[in-house]
Design a protein around this motif. Structure first.
Motif, PDB file in Angstrom:
ATOM      1  N   GLY A 174       0.824  -1.203   0.000  1.00 41.04           N
ATOM      2  CA  GLY A 174       0.000   0.000   0.000  1.00 41.04           C
ATOM      3  C   GLY A 174       0.851   1.243   0.000  1.00 41.04           C
ATOM      4  O   GLY A 174       2.082   1.191   0.153  1.00 41.04           O
ATOM      5  N   GLU A 175       0.191   2.374  -0.151  1.00 41.42           N
ATOM      6  CA  GLU A 175       0.897   3.645  -0.193  1.00 41.42           C
ATOM      7  C   GLU A 175       1.664   3.876   1.110  1.00 41.42           C
ATOM      8  O   GLU A 175       1.171   3.590   2.194  1.00 41.42           O
ATOM      9  CB  GLU A 175      -0.109   4.781  -0.403  1.00 41.42           C
ATOM     10  CG  GLU A 175       0.547   6.108  -0.699  1.00 41.42           C
ATOM     11  CD  GLU A 175      -0.473   7.171  -1.075  1.00 41.42           C
ATOM     12  OE1 GLU A 175      -0.215   8.337  -0.750  1.00 41.42           O
ATOM     13  OE2 GLU A 175      -1.501   6.819  -1.677  1.00 41.42           O
ATOM     14  N   GLY A 176       2.898   4.340   0.979  1.00 43.34           N
ATOM     15  CA  GLY A 176       3.727   4.593   2.146  1.00 43.34           C
ATOM     16  C   GLY A 176       4.539   3.399   2.613  1.00 43.34           C
ATOM     17  O   GLY A 176       5.287   3.499   3.571  1.00 43.34           O
ATOM     18  N   HIS A 177       4.373   2.272   1.959  1.00 37.72           N
ATOM     19  CA  HIS A 177       5.127   1.066   2.309  1.00 37.72           C
ATOM     20  C   HIS A 177       6.170   0.779   1.226  1.00 37.72           C
ATOM     21  O   HIS A 177       5.922   1.012   0.045  1.00 37.72           O
ATOM     22  CB  HIS A 177       4.203  -0.145   2.454  1.00 37.72           C
ATOM     23  CG  HIS A 177       3.249  -0.047   3.597  1.00 37.72           C
ATOM     24  ND1 HIS A 177       3.637  -0.234   4.905  1.00 37.72           N
ATOM     25  CD2 HIS A 177       1.924   0.229   3.633  1.00 37.72           C
ATOM     26  CE1 HIS A 177       2.599  -0.081   5.699  1.00 37.72           C
ATOM     27  NE2 HIS A 177       1.540   0.197   4.940  1.00 37.72           N
ATOM     28  N   PRO A 178       7.316   0.230   1.605  1.00 36.53           N
ATOM     29  CA  PRO A 178       8.331  -0.109   0.599  1.00 36.53           C
ATOM     30  C   PRO A 178       7.890  -1.293  -0.265  1.00 36.53           C
ATOM     31  O   PRO A 178       6.984  -2.044   0.098  1.00 36.53           O
ATOM     32  CB  PRO A 178       9.556  -0.473   1.445  1.00 36.53           C
ATOM     33  CG  PRO A 178       9.010  -0.872   2.772  1.00 36.53           C
ATOM     34  CD  PRO A 178       7.745  -0.085   2.962  1.00 36.53           C
ATOM     35  N   ARG A 179       8.544  -1.435  -1.392  1.00 37.30           N
ATOM     36  CA  ARG A 179       8.247  -2.532  -2.323  1.00 37.30           C
ATOM     37  C   ARG A 179       8.975  -3.792  -1.832  1.00 37.30           C
ATOM     38  O   ARG A 179      10.047  -4.118  -2.323  1.00 37.30           O
ATOM     39  CB  ARG A 179       8.667  -2.137  -3.733  1.00 37.30           C
ATOM     40  CG  ARG A 179       7.847  -0.979  -4.284  1.00 37.30           C
ATOM     41  CD  ARG A 179       8.401  -0.453  -5.594  1.00 37.30           C
ATOM     42  NE  ARG A 179       8.354  -1.455  -6.644  1.00 37.30           N
ATOM     43  CZ  ARG A 179       7.346  -1.635  -7.493  1.00 37.30           C
ATOM     44  NH1 ARG A 179       6.281  -0.859  -7.403  1.00 37.30           N
ATOM     45  NH2 ARG A 179       7.398  -2.557  -8.423  1.00 37.30           N
ATOM     46  N   GLU A 180       8.348  -4.493  -0.868  1.00 35.62           N
ATOM     47  CA  GLU A 180       8.947  -5.685  -0.286  1.00 35.62           C
ATOM     48  C   GLU A 180       8.042  -6.907  -0.366  1.00 35.62           C
ATOM     49  O   GLU A 180       8.367  -7.951   0.177  1.00 35.62           O
ATOM     50  CB  GLU A 180       9.362  -5.414   1.161  1.00 35.62           C
ATOM     51  CG  GLU A 180      10.483  -4.399   1.253  1.00 35.62           C
ATOM     52  CD  GLU A 180      10.897  -4.104   2.680  1.00 35.62           C
ATOM     53  OE1 GLU A 180      10.242  -4.607   3.622  1.00 35.62           O
ATOM     54  OE2 GLU A 180      11.872  -3.362   2.843  1.00 35.62           O
ATOM     55  N   PHE A 181       6.877  -6.761  -1.006  1.00 35.35           N
ATOM     56  CA  PHE A 181       6.063  -7.933  -1.308  1.00 35.35           C
ATOM     57  C   PHE A 181       6.700  -8.620  -2.505  1.00 35.35           C
ATOM     58  O   PHE A 181       6.901  -8.008  -3.549  1.00 35.35           O
ATOM     59  CB  PHE A 181       4.633  -7.541  -1.706  1.00 35.35           C
ATOM     60  CG  PHE A 181       3.622  -7.642  -0.609  1.00 35.35           C
ATOM     61  CD1 PHE A 181       3.363  -8.843   0.014  1.00 35.35           C
ATOM     62  CD2 PHE A 181       2.899  -6.525  -0.229  1.00 35.35           C
ATOM     63  CE1 PHE A 181       2.413  -8.940   1.007  1.00 35.35           C
ATOM     64  CE2 PHE A 181       1.944  -6.604   0.768  1.00 35.35           C
ATOM     65  CZ  PHE A 181       1.704  -7.815   1.386  1.00 35.35           C
ATOM     66  N   LEU A 182       6.983  -9.879  -2.346  1.00 41.52           N
ATOM     67  CA  LEU A 182       7.600 -10.656  -3.421  1.00 41.52           C
ATOM     68  C   LEU A 182       6.512 -11.361  -4.216  1.00 41.52           C
ATOM     69  O   LEU A 182       5.669 -12.051  -3.640  1.00 41.52           O
ATOM     70  CB  LEU A 182       8.544 -11.689  -2.809  1.00 41.52           C
ATOM     71  CG  LEU A 182       9.177 -12.701  -3.741  1.00 41.52           C
ATOM     72  CD1 LEU A 182      10.181 -12.000  -4.640  1.00 41.52           C
ATOM     73  CD2 LEU A 182       9.870 -13.784  -2.935  1.00 41.52           C
ATOM     74  N   GLU A 183       6.522 -11.171  -5.517  1.00 35.71           N
ATOM     75  CA  GLU A 183       5.582 -11.888  -6.375  1.00 35.71           C
ATOM     76  C   GLU A 183       6.345 -12.965  -7.124  1.00 35.71           C
ATOM     77  O   GLU A 183       7.451 -12.731  -7.606  1.00 35.71           O
ATOM     78  CB  GLU A 183       4.937 -10.938  -7.386  1.00 35.71           C
ATOM     79  CG  GLU A 183       3.920 -11.645  -8.269  1.00 35.71           C
ATOM     80  CD  GLU A 183       3.350 -10.743  -9.346  1.00 35.71           C
ATOM     81  OE1 GLU A 183       2.122 -10.608  -9.397  1.00 35.71           O
ATOM     82  OE2 GLU A 183       4.145 -10.183 -10.118  1.00 35.71           O
ATOM     83  N   LEU A 184       5.760 -14.155  -7.178  1.00 30.93           N
ATOM     84  CA  LEU A 184       6.373 -15.202  -7.975  1.00 30.93           C
ATOM     85  C   LEU A 184       5.304 -15.940  -8.754  1.00 30.93           C
ATOM     86  O   LEU A 184       4.133 -15.895  -8.415  1.00 30.93           O
ATOM     87  CB  LEU A 184       7.195 -16.166  -7.124  1.00 30.93           C
ATOM     88  CG  LEU A 184       6.457 -17.078  -6.162  1.00 30.93           C
ATOM     89  CD1 LEU A 184       6.786 -18.514  -6.494  1.00 30.93           C
ATOM     90  CD2 LEU A 184       6.888 -16.763  -4.758  1.00 30.93           C
TER      91      LEU A 184
END
Length: 199
Positions: A174-184
């Motif tokens: 979400g907004e304000g969060h770093p790009r740390e969700f990993l998609e595979l």
């Protein structure tokens, strides 16, 4: 499972549509868990033996009673001390729990667990249990690269299963969060949520 693999992500937010996973740091300040249950018949896990895949000893099934139903997911043992273990799972697996959750390991060990920390935005929950015989996963020292093959592991609503696919990108919850969700790119089943991702 082959030796030498490390847990890349210890609590995977897995959806069948995309196979997303989430990375987050370990929890400190453990709480207490209910005493372990009486001896449990591991033949209840016999269906896993018919899949041709040997369950990773640190990947567990997580069961949470909620209202009129039951939420089933997976989890992964990430730490132990003298008497307790720490299992990470997804927040959405345990969010409706009205009491202790049940954590079951492939060797037949099961323990009631207490949710001691949770993070809705990152979809993570830490559950303290009595110490199992399984060793915790070894965490990877670096983030996986886009294109790197990764393996999700979970129990679904039935048999243990691993699925391998490439890392496709990193996303933000979400907004304000770093790009740390990993998609595979790997097909996940309902009930795989909370399982580990291995390199």
């Amino acid at each position: 499972m082959p030796r030498g693999r490390h847990a890349v992500v210890v609590a995977a937010a897995l959806w069948a549509a995309g196979g997303f996973a989430v990375a987050e740091g370990l929890v400190t300040g453990w709480g207490s868990a209910a005493p372990p249950t009486a001896a449990w018949d591991s033949s209840a896990l016999a269906d896993y033996l018919l899949t041709g895949q040997t369950p990773h000893p640190a990947v567990a099934r997580v069961i949470a009673a909620e209202g009129e139903g039951t939420s089933m997911g997976s989890g992964v043992l990430v730490d132990i001390n003298a008497t307790q273990g720490l299992v990470l799972t997804n927040w959405h697996v345990v969010r409706g729990a009205k009491s202790a959750v049940l954590v079951q390991f492939p060797d037949g060990f099961q323990s009631a667990g207490t949710v001691i920390r949770s993070d809705e935005a990152w979809d993570l929950a830490a559950v303290v249990i009595w110490k199992p015989a399984a060793a915790p996963v070894v965490l990877a020292q670096a983030d996986p690269a886009v294109g790197e093959p990764l393996t999700i592991a979970g129990f679904g609503r039935g048999a243990y299963r691993e699925q391998t696919g490439p890392c496709t990108e990193y996303l933000s919850p979400g907004e304000g969060h770093p790009r740390e969700f990993l998609e595979l790119q790997a097909r996940a089943r309902q009930g795989d949520s909370g399982g580990a991702i291995f390199n």
